[in-house]
Design an enzyme around this catalytic site. Structure first.
Site, PDB file in Angstrom:
ATOM      1  NE  ARG A 214     -15.378   5.593  12.257  1.00 34.88           N
ATOM      2  CZ  ARG A 214     -16.607   5.915  11.920  1.00 34.88           C
ATOM      3  NH1 ARG A 214     -17.587   5.028  11.786  1.00 34.88           N
ATOM      4  NH2 ARG A 214     -16.862   7.246  12.241  1.00 34.88           N
TER       5      ARG A 214
ATOM      6  CG  ASP B 157     -28.232  -0.583  16.382  1.00 34.24           C
ATOM      7  OD1 ASP B 157     -28.237   0.769  16.400  1.00 34.24           O
ATOM      8  OD2 ASP B 157     -27.213  -1.012  15.899  1.00 34.24           O
TER       9      ASP B 157
HETATM   10  C1  LIG Z   1     -26.369   7.625  14.358  1.00 33.70           C
HETATM   11  S1  LIG Z   1     -27.101   6.337  15.116  1.00 33.70           S
HETATM   12  C2  LIG Z   1     -28.870   6.819  15.418  1.00 33.70           C
HETATM   13  C3  LIG Z   1     -29.188   6.632  16.692  1.00 33.70           C
HETATM   14  C4  LIG Z   1     -30.688   6.756  16.906  1.00 33.70           C
HETATM   15  N1  LIG Z   1     -31.601   6.461  15.852  1.00 33.70           N
HETATM   16  C5  LIG Z   1     -30.759   8.545  17.017  1.00 33.70           C
HETATM   17  O1  LIG Z   1     -31.200   9.282  15.820  1.00 33.70           O
HETATM   18  O2  LIG Z   1     -30.221   9.229  17.852  1.00 33.70           O
HETATM   19  C6  LIG Z   1     -27.280   4.971  13.534  1.00 33.70           C
HETATM   20  C7  LIG Z   1     -27.449   3.673  14.117  1.00 33.70           C
HETATM   21  O3  LIG Z   1     -27.883   2.785  13.162  1.00 33.70           O
HETATM   22  C8  LIG Z   1     -27.377   1.336  13.422  1.00 33.70           C
HETATM   23  N2  LIG Z   1     -27.217   0.795  11.766  1.00 33.70           N
HETATM   24  C9  LIG Z   1     -26.449   0.937  10.981  1.00 33.70           C
HETATM   25  N3  LIG Z   1     -26.838   0.172   9.806  1.00 33.70           N
HETATM   26  C10 LIG Z   1     -27.876  -0.586  10.462  1.00 33.70           C
HETATM   27  C11 LIG Z   1     -28.671  -1.768   9.809  1.00 33.70           C
HETATM   28  N4  LIG Z   1     -28.697  -2.030   8.504  1.00 33.70           N
HETATM   29  N5  LIG Z   1     -29.886  -2.069  10.520  1.00 33.70           N
HETATM   30  C12 LIG Z   1     -29.659  -1.567  11.659  1.00 33.70           C
HETATM   31  N6  LIG Z   1     -29.373  -0.495  12.506  1.00 33.70           N
HETATM   32  C13 LIG Z   1     -28.275   0.060  11.775  1.00 33.70           C
HETATM   33  C14 LIG Z   1     -25.802   1.633  13.780  1.00 33.70           C
HETATM   34  O4  LIG Z   1     -25.396   0.474  14.577  1.00 33.70           O
HETATM   35  C15 LIG Z   1     -26.188   3.007  14.908  1.00 33.70           C
HETATM   36  O5  LIG Z   1     -26.306   2.375  16.054  1.00 33.70           O
END
Ligand SMILES: C[S@@+](CC[C@H](N)C(=O)[O-])C[C@H]1O[C@@H](n2cnc3c(N)ncnc32)[C@H](O)[C@@H]1O
Length: 293
Positions: free
Chosen positions: A51, A160
């Site tokens: 990545r 996010d």
């Molecule tokens: C797999 S996606 C989930 C999206 C949506 N909630 C779903 O279930 O379809 C995970 C998201 O969590 C965000 N993320 C990761 N760590 C985070 C943090 N500490 N605070 C806020 N967002 C975070 C990432 O940027 C990513 O967009």
């Protein structure tokens, strides 16, 4: 992370274009954990390499040691953000885990929208919203029940930690394949063909957008919002955090959820019994004891 040099630290993770040792990997894993809560086990070392290799190439570095020097610097905040964004998984879909939207449509939203008609505020929070499909699905579910929702005090906070994802979400533009899971009646009414060049694309219409406010927010940082939420979606993000981080966030959700509010989590996530929540439907929780605190 211990300060002692582990046996493997100086040894390479793998042979590749850029030198990458276990010490480099552990430096990166420690920063990612401290800043985002995401745990990178040793088994993720090759993933980290693949990545970030593109990034090293782009900024003209020769090794991960040089990259680690940048992200460890006090003035390396911008690069740390790029690095963390490269580590996150952004997979999402409209109406993902559709049972949550059925629960909202049939049980949770009708009384809330009745209250909104009488002038009450209704607040929902999509707390790891990625490219926007989740908060827009919430907005579409609301509009399906209340087409004039925009005239009432109803808002969805969509946050996010990744600004690139938020920028994409704000465009509200999706491919034909991406809008496919939206129920046909909602799609017909609230999604329009976009004027973008090239492949056929679609965009959420103004009434959908107007219900959603996008904000950059790291769940580990202080939450600036005042007021509680009637619905919180925190799906498919806690899975990347360790138990201590998860428990800290569950505890904070309990403080910002309305006494009769609902918290929906991802299909492979669980809230421990020690937390002040009770399961009310599949991966959906209310505050234990009706929120008596
Ligand atoms: C797999 S996606 C989930 C999206 C949506 N909630 C779903 O279930 O379809 C995970 C998201 O969590 C965000 N993320 C990761 N760590 C985070 C943090 N500490 N605070 C806020 N967002 C975070 C990432 O940027 C990513 O967009």
């Amino acid at each position: 992370m211990s300060g002692t040099l582990r046996k493997q630290d100086a040894s390479p993770v793998a042979d590749g274009e850029f030198a990458f040792t276990w010490a480099d990997f552990h430096t990166i894993a420690q920063i990612v954990h401290a800043e985002s809560g995401i745990v990178l086990a040793d088994s993720k070392a090759n993933l980290v390499y693949s990545r970030l290799a593109k990034r090293l190439r782009k900024i003209g570095l020769r090794s991960f040691r040089d990259y680690c020097e940048i992200v460890q610097r006090e003035d390396g905040a911008d690069e740390r953000q790029v690095m963390i964004a490269a580590m996150t998984t952004n997979v999402t879909r409209f109406f993902r885990e559709t049972h949550h939207f059925s629960l909202l449509e049939k049980i949770v939203l009708p009384p809330l929208l009745d209250r909104a008609k009488k002038g009450d505020r209704v607040r929902l929070w999509s707390s790891a919203c990625s490219s926007g499909e989740e908060p827009y699905s919430l907005a579409l579910t609301i509009l399906g029940l209340m087409p004039d929702a925009g005239k009432h005090d109803i808002l969805i906070l969509a946050s996010d930690l990744d600004p690139n994802m938020l920028a994409r979400a704000e465009t509200g533009i999706y491919s034909a394949a991406q809008v496919e899971p939206i129920p046909a009646d909602l799609r017909r009414k609230w999604i329009s063909a976009a004027k973008a060049e090239g492949a056929m694309s679609f965009e959420v219409t103004p009434p959908v957008r107007e219900l959603v406010r996008f904000r950059e927010l790291n769940l580990l940082d202080p939450w600036p919002m005042r007021g509680r939420f009637d619905v919180i979606f925190c799906r498919n993000v806690m899975i990347y955090f360790d138990d201590e981080t998860q428990n800290g966030i569950w505890t904070r959700f309990a403080k910002v959820l309305e006494p009769d509010g609902v918290l929906c989590i991802g299909h492979s996530e669980r809230i421990p019994a020690s937390m002040p929540f009770e399961l009310v439907a599949q991966t959906s929780y209310r505050l234990a004891g009706g929120g008596a605190r």
